[in-house]
Scaffold this active site. Structure first.
Site, PDB file in Angstrom:
ATOM      1  N   ASP A  34     -18.871 -11.806  -8.944  1.00  0.00           N
ATOM      2  CA  ASP A  34     -17.546 -10.667  -9.116  1.00  0.00           C
ATOM      3  C   ASP A  34     -17.980  -9.716  -9.950  1.00  0.00           C
ATOM      4  OD1 ASP A  34     -15.288  -9.085  -9.434  1.00  0.00           O
ATOM      5  OD2 ASP A  34     -14.137 -10.912  -9.176  1.00  0.00           O
ATOM      6  N   ASP A 100     -18.668   9.434   2.855  1.00  0.00           N
ATOM      7  CA  ASP A 100     -18.282  10.658   3.350  1.00  0.00           C
ATOM      8  C   ASP A 100     -17.058  11.416   2.622  1.00  0.00           C
ATOM      9  OD1 ASP A 100     -17.046   8.679   4.941  1.00  0.00           O
ATOM     10  OD2 ASP A 100     -16.230  10.153   5.979  1.00  0.00           O
ATOM     11  N   TYR A 123      -9.270   6.686  -4.114  1.00  0.00           N
ATOM     12  CA  TYR A 123     -10.677   6.197  -3.675  1.00  0.00           C
ATOM     13  C   TYR A 123     -11.838   6.785  -3.636  1.00  0.00           C
ATOM     14  CZ  TYR A 123     -13.943   4.416  -0.439  1.00  0.00           C
ATOM     15  OH  TYR A 123     -15.085   3.868   0.444  1.00  0.00           O
ATOM     16  N   LYS A 127     -15.287   6.444  -5.994  1.00  0.00           N
ATOM     17  CA  LYS A 127     -16.439   6.865  -5.584  1.00  0.00           C
ATOM     18  C   LYS A 127     -17.359   7.697  -6.064  1.00  0.00           C
ATOM     19  CE  LYS A 127     -17.812   3.797  -2.598  1.00  0.00           C
ATOM     20  NZ  LYS A 127     -18.381   2.540  -2.657  1.00  0.00           N
TER      21      LYS A 127
HETATM   22  N1  NAP Z   1     -15.940   0.551   5.826  1.00  0.00           N
HETATM   23  C1  NAP Z   1     -16.237   1.865   5.876  1.00  0.00           C
HETATM   24  O1  NAP Z   1     -15.439   2.617   6.959  1.00  0.00           O
HETATM   25  C2  NAP Z   1     -16.769   2.736   4.974  1.00  0.00           C
HETATM   26  C3  NAP Z   1     -17.127   3.984   5.102  1.00  0.00           C
HETATM   27  C4  NAP Z   1     -18.044   4.554   4.109  1.00  0.00           C
HETATM   28  C5  NAP Z   1     -18.658   4.023   3.135  1.00  0.00           C
HETATM   29  N2  NAP Z   1     -18.167   2.687   2.954  1.00  0.00           N
HETATM   30  C6  NAP Z   1     -18.977   1.790   1.728  1.00  0.00           C
HETATM   31  O2  NAP Z   1     -19.819   0.871   2.431  1.00  0.00           O
HETATM   32  C7  NAP Z   1     -19.934  -0.231   1.711  1.00  0.00           C
HETATM   33  C8  NAP Z   1     -19.950  -1.462   2.399  1.00  0.00           C
HETATM   34  O3  NAP Z   1     -18.322  -1.749   3.392  1.00  0.00           O
HETATM   35  P1  NAP Z   1     -18.152  -2.617   4.304  1.00  0.00           P
HETATM   36  O4  NAP Z   1     -17.360  -1.976   5.279  1.00  0.00           O
HETATM   37  O5  NAP Z   1     -19.285  -3.467   4.455  1.00  0.00           O
HETATM   38  O6  NAP Z   1     -17.069  -3.472   3.395  1.00  0.00           O
HETATM   39  P2  NAP Z   1     -16.563  -4.959   3.331  1.00  0.00           P
HETATM   40  O7  NAP Z   1     -16.842  -5.502   4.926  1.00  0.00           O
HETATM   41  O8  NAP Z   1     -15.244  -4.830   3.018  1.00  0.00           O
HETATM   42  O9  NAP Z   1     -17.431  -5.602   2.545  1.00  0.00           O
HETATM   43  C9  NAP Z   1     -17.382  -5.408   1.044  1.00  0.00           C
HETATM   44  C10 NAP Z   1     -17.633  -6.687   0.392  1.00  0.00           C
HETATM   45  O10 NAP Z   1     -17.499  -6.533  -1.198  1.00  0.00           O
HETATM   46  C11 NAP Z   1     -16.891  -7.827  -1.517  1.00  0.00           C
HETATM   47  N3  NAP Z   1     -16.175  -7.409  -2.795  1.00  0.00           N
HETATM   48  C12 NAP Z   1     -15.092  -6.646  -3.017  1.00  0.00           C
HETATM   49  N4  NAP Z   1     -14.896  -6.569  -4.433  1.00  0.00           N
HETATM   50  C13 NAP Z   1     -15.566  -7.225  -5.101  1.00  0.00           C
HETATM   51  C14 NAP Z   1     -15.945  -7.638  -6.310  1.00  0.00           C
HETATM   52  N5  NAP Z   1     -15.071  -7.529  -7.268  1.00  0.00           N
HETATM   53  N6  NAP Z   1     -17.004  -8.523  -6.685  1.00  0.00           N
HETATM   54  C15 NAP Z   1     -17.800  -8.896  -5.631  1.00  0.00           C
HETATM   55  N7  NAP Z   1     -17.874  -8.759  -4.335  1.00  0.00           N
HETATM   56  C16 NAP Z   1     -16.725  -7.908  -4.001  1.00  0.00           C
HETATM   57  C17 NAP Z   1     -15.997  -8.047  -0.325  1.00  0.00           C
HETATM   58  O11 NAP Z   1     -15.687  -9.421  -0.808  1.00  0.00           O
HETATM   59  P3  NAP Z   1     -14.522 -10.239   0.066  1.00  0.00           P
HETATM   60  O12 NAP Z   1     -15.169 -10.623   1.276  1.00  0.00           O
HETATM   61  O13 NAP Z   1     -14.263 -11.574  -0.933  1.00  0.00           O
HETATM   62  O14 NAP Z   1     -13.470  -9.255   0.118  1.00  0.00           O
HETATM   63  C18 NAP Z   1     -16.508  -7.978   0.703  1.00  0.00           C
HETATM   64  O15 NAP Z   1     -17.536  -9.104   1.256  1.00  0.00           O
HETATM   65  C19 NAP Z   1     -18.643  -0.023   0.507  1.00  0.00           C
HETATM   66  O16 NAP Z   1     -19.356   0.501  -0.712  1.00  0.00           O
HETATM   67  C20 NAP Z   1     -17.717   1.001   1.164  1.00  0.00           C
HETATM   68  O17 NAP Z   1     -17.302   1.899   0.034  1.00  0.00           O
HETATM   69  C21 NAP Z   1     -17.552   1.827   3.927  1.00  0.00           C
END
Ligand code: NAP
Length: 286
Positions: A34, A100, A123, A127
């Site tokens: 975590d 973005d 948010y 970031k």
């Molecule tokens: N999704 C978008 O549209 C988007 C756009 C731009 C940038 N991003 C960035 O891209 C990255 C990946 O996004 P994603 O869409 O793959 O996200 P995601 O599917 O929500 O995956 C994030 C993972 O991080 C884990 N997590 C959250 N808090 C945590 C903590 N305190 N300790 C350890 N693990 C933790 C979550 O665990 P759980 O499975 O237990 O919840 C989840 O498995 C992020 O940095 C996000 O800010 C995302």
């Protein structure tokens, strides 16, 4: 290359595992590491001694961040500082994913890595704080901004990705309104994972934009989802003014993969081709 992959159950985390199969990857879920537990994270990583710490974790429920700024800064900034310090102590490369949303959306042409950020939401501020800590303190890093992610695993953190949500609503026969005044580039996590795997063995450290090519509004994206999947939907365009949500989003957040192109490393396809591949993978395609 020994890689510690954090957030392994997320949509990007899941797709990184096959993309990095040539490396020795230890996939760590939240249960195993975590990031908000500084001492616990340090103990796990010091024991593992990876050459690369690849952090895909985030608190990215964008609207909830408005009422939970401490949580947003804890995961998206303070935990990142801890990872920077651990990576420095191990002489490891830190790979971190940003967004973005660090831009205000007043531009009318794609943002490059040298464009000036101006975040509009809690948010986005959290970031950007994470970005600043990396750029100020990290010795070796790949800092990657991306946009509108969707992947086969779906986003745990957000309670499902946009494509899944659209298809589920259409199947329930709901009328669907989607904003037509926010321009983005939807990005398939499989493509992002392979692009990261392409850059990782190099020493071209620094800031990158990594999205699929092209651009569209969220409404145009939704329309393409239904066109390409052949699913009937009652879809209408709306505006950010009418579709009120707590966090302000940029009206235009298209990123140019300028650094990748300069280095001859850009392999991202058009967002529509990527969407088609995703729909086929999920068996939603025609
Ligand atoms: N999704 C978008 O549209 C988007 C756009 C731009 C940038 N991003 C960035 O891209 C990255 C990946 O996004 P994603 O869409 O793959 O996200 P995601 O599917 O929500 O995956 C994030 C993972 O991080 C884990 N997590 C959250 N808090 C945590 C903590 N305190 N300790 C350890 N693990 C933790 C979550 O665990 P759980 O499975 O237990 O919840 C989840 O498995 C992020 O940095 C996000 O800010 C995302």
């Amino acid at each position: 290359m020994k890689i510690a992959l954090l957030g392994a159950n997320g949509q990007l985390g899941r797709d990184l595992q096959p993309a990095l199969s040539m490396s020795d990857v230890t996939a760590l879920t939240r249960n195993e590491l975590d990031v908000t537990d500084s001492a616990g994270s340090r103990a796990v990583l010091m024991d593992l001694r990876p050459n690369v710490i690849l952090n895909t974790t985030a608190y990215h429920r964008v609207d909830d961040c408005e009422s939970r700024p401490e949580m947003a800064f804890q995961v998206n900034a303070l935990a990142v500082l801890n990872l920077v310090r651990i990576a420095n102590d191990l002489d490891a490369v830190l790979v971190h994913i940003s967004t973005d949303y660090v831009f205000d959306g007043n531009a009318r042409q794609p943002y490059t890595e040298s464009s000036q950020p101006f975040p509009l939401s809690v948010y986005a501020n959290s970031k950007l704080a994470g970005e600043f800590l990396i750029r100020a303190i990290s010795r070796k890093y790949f800092l990657i901004r991306t946009c509108g992610l969707y992947g086969v695993a779906g986003s745990h953190g957000k309670g499902g990705n946009f494509v899944e949500t659209m298809i589920a609503k259409a199947k329930r026969g709901e009328s669907i309104r989607v904003v037509n005044d926010q321009v983005i580039t939807p990005t398939y996590t499989v493509d992002l994972a392979h692009q990261i795997a392409r850059v990782l063995p190099t020493t071209h450290y620094g800031l990158y934009h990594m999205t699929n090519e092209g651009q569209c509004t969220w409404y145009e994206f939704a329309r393409a989802i239904f066109e390409l999947s052949g699913i009937d939907a009652n879809l209408t365009p709306t505006t950010s003014e009418l579709y009120k949500v707590p966090a302000t989003r940029p009206r235009y957040s298209v990123l140019e993969n300028a650094r990748l192109k300069e280095l001859g490393l850009n392999q991202m396809r058009h967002w529509r081709d990527a969407l088609e591949a995703y729909l086929k993978e999920k068996s939603f395609g025609r």
